[in-house]
Structures are given as structure tokens and as C-alpha cells.
Design a protein around this motif. Sequence first.
Motif, PDB file in Angstrom:
ATOM      1  N   TYR A  78       0.851  -1.162   0.085  1.00  0.00           N
ATOM      2  CA  TYR A  78      -0.146   0.084   0.068  1.00  0.00           C
ATOM      3  C   TYR A  78       0.892   1.197  -0.068  1.00  0.00           C
ATOM      4  CZ  TYR A  78      -4.225   2.589   1.041  1.00  0.00           C
ATOM      5  OH  TYR A  78      -5.240   3.484   0.827  1.00  0.00           O
ATOM      6  N   VAL A  79       0.378   2.423  -1.007  1.00  0.00           N
ATOM      7  CA  VAL A  79       1.339   3.530  -1.076  1.00  0.00           C
ATOM      8  C   VAL A  79       0.420   4.814  -0.694  1.00  0.00           C
ATOM      9  CG1 VAL A  79       2.669   5.072  -2.408  1.00  0.00           C
ATOM     10  CG2 VAL A  79       2.765   2.447  -2.990  1.00  0.00           C
ATOM     11  N   LYS A  80       0.801   5.413   0.730  1.00  0.00           N
ATOM     12  CA  LYS A  80       0.312   6.614   0.726  1.00  0.00           C
ATOM     13  C   LYS A  80       1.272   7.776   1.076  1.00  0.00           C
ATOM     14  CE  LYS A  80      -3.158   8.923   2.466  1.00  0.00           C
ATOM     15  NZ  LYS A  80      -4.424   9.437   1.931  1.00  0.00           N
ATOM     16  N   GLY A  81       1.136   8.728   0.042  1.00  0.00           N
ATOM     17  CA  GLY A  81       2.116   9.986   0.098  1.00  0.00           C
ATOM     18  C   GLY A  81       3.392   9.420  -0.156  1.00  0.00           C
ATOM     19  N   ASP A  82       4.372   9.744   1.002  1.00  0.00           N
ATOM     20  CA  ASP A  82       5.903   9.214   0.721  1.00  0.00           C
ATOM     21  C   ASP A  82       6.077   7.870   1.556  1.00  0.00           C
ATOM     22  OD1 ASP A  82       6.567  11.429  -0.578  1.00  0.00           O
ATOM     23  OD2 ASP A  82       7.270  12.587   1.165  1.00  0.00           O
ATOM     24  N   PHE A  83       4.947   7.620   1.802  1.00  0.00           N
ATOM     25  CA  PHE A  83       4.921   6.046   2.633  1.00  0.00           C
ATOM     26  C   PHE A  83       4.750   4.722   2.060  1.00  0.00           C
ATOM     27  CE2 PHE A  83       5.301   9.105   5.894  1.00  0.00           C
ATOM     28  CZ  PHE A  83       6.305   8.741   6.939  1.00  0.00           C
ATOM     29  N   LEU A  84       5.421   3.800   2.033  1.00  0.00           N
ATOM     30  CA  LEU A  84       5.055   2.404   1.562  1.00  0.00           C
ATOM     31  C   LEU A  84       5.059   1.472   2.582  1.00  0.00           C
ATOM     32  CD1 LEU A  84       5.180   0.932  -1.288  1.00  0.00           C
ATOM     33  CD2 LEU A  84       7.606   0.468  -0.526  1.00  0.00           C
ATOM     34  N   PHE A  85       3.796   0.698   2.713  1.00  0.00           N
ATOM     35  CA  PHE A  85       3.446  -0.248   3.617  1.00  0.00           C
ATOM     36  C   PHE A  85       3.369  -1.701   3.029  1.00  0.00           C
ATOM     37  CE2 PHE A  85       1.444   3.681   4.994  1.00  0.00           C
ATOM     38  CZ  PHE A  85       1.871   3.784   6.535  1.00  0.00           C
ATOM     39  N   VAL A  86       4.243  -2.438   3.527  1.00  0.00           N
ATOM     40  CA  VAL A  86       4.225  -3.958   3.034  1.00  0.00           C
ATOM     41  C   VAL A  86       3.773  -4.814   4.099  1.00  0.00           C
ATOM     42  CG1 VAL A  86       5.707  -5.681   2.081  1.00  0.00           C
ATOM     43  CG2 VAL A  86       6.143  -3.287   1.554  1.00  0.00           C
ATOM     44  N   ASN A  87       2.787  -5.571   3.747  1.00  0.00           N
ATOM     45  CA  ASN A  87       2.342  -6.459   4.589  1.00  0.00           C
ATOM     46  C   ASN A  87       3.165  -7.843   4.966  1.00  0.00           C
ATOM     47  OD1 ASN A  87      -0.074  -9.044   4.574  1.00  0.00           O
ATOM     48  ND2 ASN A  87       0.184  -7.721   6.345  1.00  0.00           N
ATOM     49  N   GLU A  88       3.379  -8.029   6.059  1.00  0.00           N
ATOM     50  CA  GLU A  88       4.055  -9.210   6.549  1.00  0.00           C
ATOM     51  C   GLU A  88       3.031 -10.302   7.046  1.00  0.00           C
ATOM     52  OE1 GLU A  88       7.252 -11.873   7.231  1.00  0.00           O
ATOM     53  OE2 GLU A  88       7.552  -9.761   6.335  1.00  0.00           O
ATOM     54  N   LEU A  89       2.561 -10.984   6.197  1.00  0.00           N
ATOM     55  CA  LEU A  89       1.635 -11.885   6.398  1.00  0.00           C
ATOM     56  C   LEU A  89       1.233 -12.442   7.957  1.00  0.00           C
ATOM     57  CD1 LEU A  89      -0.681 -12.477   4.184  1.00  0.00           C
ATOM     58  CD2 LEU A  89       0.444 -14.930   3.943  1.00  0.00           C
ATOM     59  N   ASN A  90       0.152 -11.882   8.362  1.00  0.00           N
ATOM     60  CA  ASN A  90      -0.398 -12.373   9.677  1.00  0.00           C
ATOM     61  C   ASN A  90       0.379 -12.022  11.002  1.00  0.00           C
ATOM     62  OD1 ASN A  90      -2.514 -13.798   8.984  1.00  0.00           O
ATOM     63  ND2 ASN A  90      -1.313 -15.591   8.358  1.00  0.00           N
ATOM     64  N   LYS A  91       1.277 -10.869  10.528  1.00  0.00           N
ATOM     65  CA  LYS A  91       2.312 -10.473  11.444  1.00  0.00           C
ATOM     66  C   LYS A  91       2.138  -8.682  11.698  1.00  0.00           C
ATOM     67  CE  LYS A  91       5.178 -13.960  11.812  1.00  0.00           C
ATOM     68  NZ  LYS A  91       4.153 -15.093  12.147  1.00  0.00           N
ATOM     69  N   GLY A  92       2.007  -8.200  10.400  1.00  0.00           N
ATOM     70  CA  GLY A  92       2.006  -6.729  10.484  1.00  0.00           C
ATOM     71  C   GLY A  92       2.265  -5.962   9.424  1.00  0.00           C
ATOM     72  N   PHE A  93       2.671  -4.624   9.443  1.00  0.00           N
ATOM     73  CA  PHE A  93       3.007  -3.940   8.069  1.00  0.00           C
ATOM     74  C   PHE A  93       4.529  -3.252   8.445  1.00  0.00           C
ATOM     75  CE2 PHE A  93      -1.445  -4.220   8.539  1.00  0.00           C
ATOM     76  CZ  PHE A  93      -1.522  -4.521   7.042  1.00  0.00           C
ATOM     77  N   HIS A  94       5.479  -3.514   7.187  1.00  0.00           N
ATOM     78  CA  HIS A  94       6.772  -2.829   7.279  1.00  0.00           C
ATOM     79  C   HIS A  94       6.474  -1.337   6.447  1.00  0.00           C
ATOM     80  CE1 HIS A  94       8.938  -6.778   7.310  1.00  0.00           C
ATOM     81  NE2 HIS A  94       7.977  -7.145   6.840  1.00  0.00           N
TER      82      HIS A  94
END
Length: 182
Positions: A78-94
Motif C-alpha cells: 500500500y502506498v500513501k504519500g511518501d510512505f510505503l506499507f508492505v504486509n508481513e502476512l499475519n504479523k503486521g506492516f513494514h
Amino acid sequence: MELLYENKQITQKMKKQNLLFFVLFCIVLQSCCPWCEDDVGGLPFESRYEPVFLSRAEFEQSVGVTNPLSIGTSGKIYVKGDFLFVNELNKGFHVFDNSDPSNPRSVKFLEAPGATDMAIRNDIIYINQATDLIAVEYVSESNTARLAKRIPSTFPELLSPDGFTAYDIPENSVVVDWKLKN
């Protein structure tokens, strides 16, 4: 003579239909075979994975921000503004600083056990955390997160990677992941 020829064609057609019906009936009966082994046609009757549980109290206190982690099993991005969120399956988001897209920099890890998906609206992160829908306020300047709202039991229990449901879930517990049985 012509009538006899038509009757013979009809009889042959009916024989083919009856044969097809018989073959399909046998296939259906075989799938209901009660004396067959537990493993019919390579399809197991139980999961090769075992569920990982958290108590409801631990689960509801599990959302937070930690130092960056290396990516193991990534999910959605997921990209929002200057941030990139990458899901770590069943753990959270980088969380990555993506102001330079050719060189994203790992900033933090948004911990949310059981998380599989997210969306962002008006700087609120909505996360599918196992069975709950949560709203998290992420403050990029201080790299902190605050749980704003939790709606319990919004989603069904997490299924195992091979499609099974957990049974015998301890009372007041939530399935947050699955691990391969030894």
C-alpha cells in the motif's frame, strides 16, 4: 424401413446416455466411499498446519510500532504519500520512507498479529487484524501508532494455508497465524 432405422438410432442414443449416467453415478459414489482411507485422492481430511492463538486480552494489546524487520512472507503493498506499507502476512506492516522511490528506506514495523490487509483514509489506517477491524492513527513524525478504534468479530476466523478452519479454539482466544505441523 425408414422407421426401423430411426428407432435403431434412438436406441443407440439412449444406450449412450444411460452409459454416461452410470459412469457419473459411479464417480459420485466413489467420492462418498466410507471404507476408504483418511487420505482419498491426495486430499487430506485435516490441515497440515496448526493454529497459533493469542488470548483476546493479548490480542487487543498487540498493536504497536517496533524497529524495522526484514521482510519474510510479504503480502499486499500500500502506498500513501511518501510512505510505503508492505504486509508481513499475519504479523503486521513494514513501513518504508518512499520519498526517493529508487531507494525506499525502512523506517518502522507496525505490529498487528493476524493482519492481512489495510486501507488508509484521512491519515487513519484501517487494518483487517484477524477477526477484528481496527483503526490506527500513525504519526509519521514520531513513528508512533495509537489504536483509535476496534470493532471485534468483523471478519471470520483465519483459515489455514490449505483452507481449513481451526477447531477447539480456547475460550477468549483468537487465531492469529498458522504454522506447519512437525
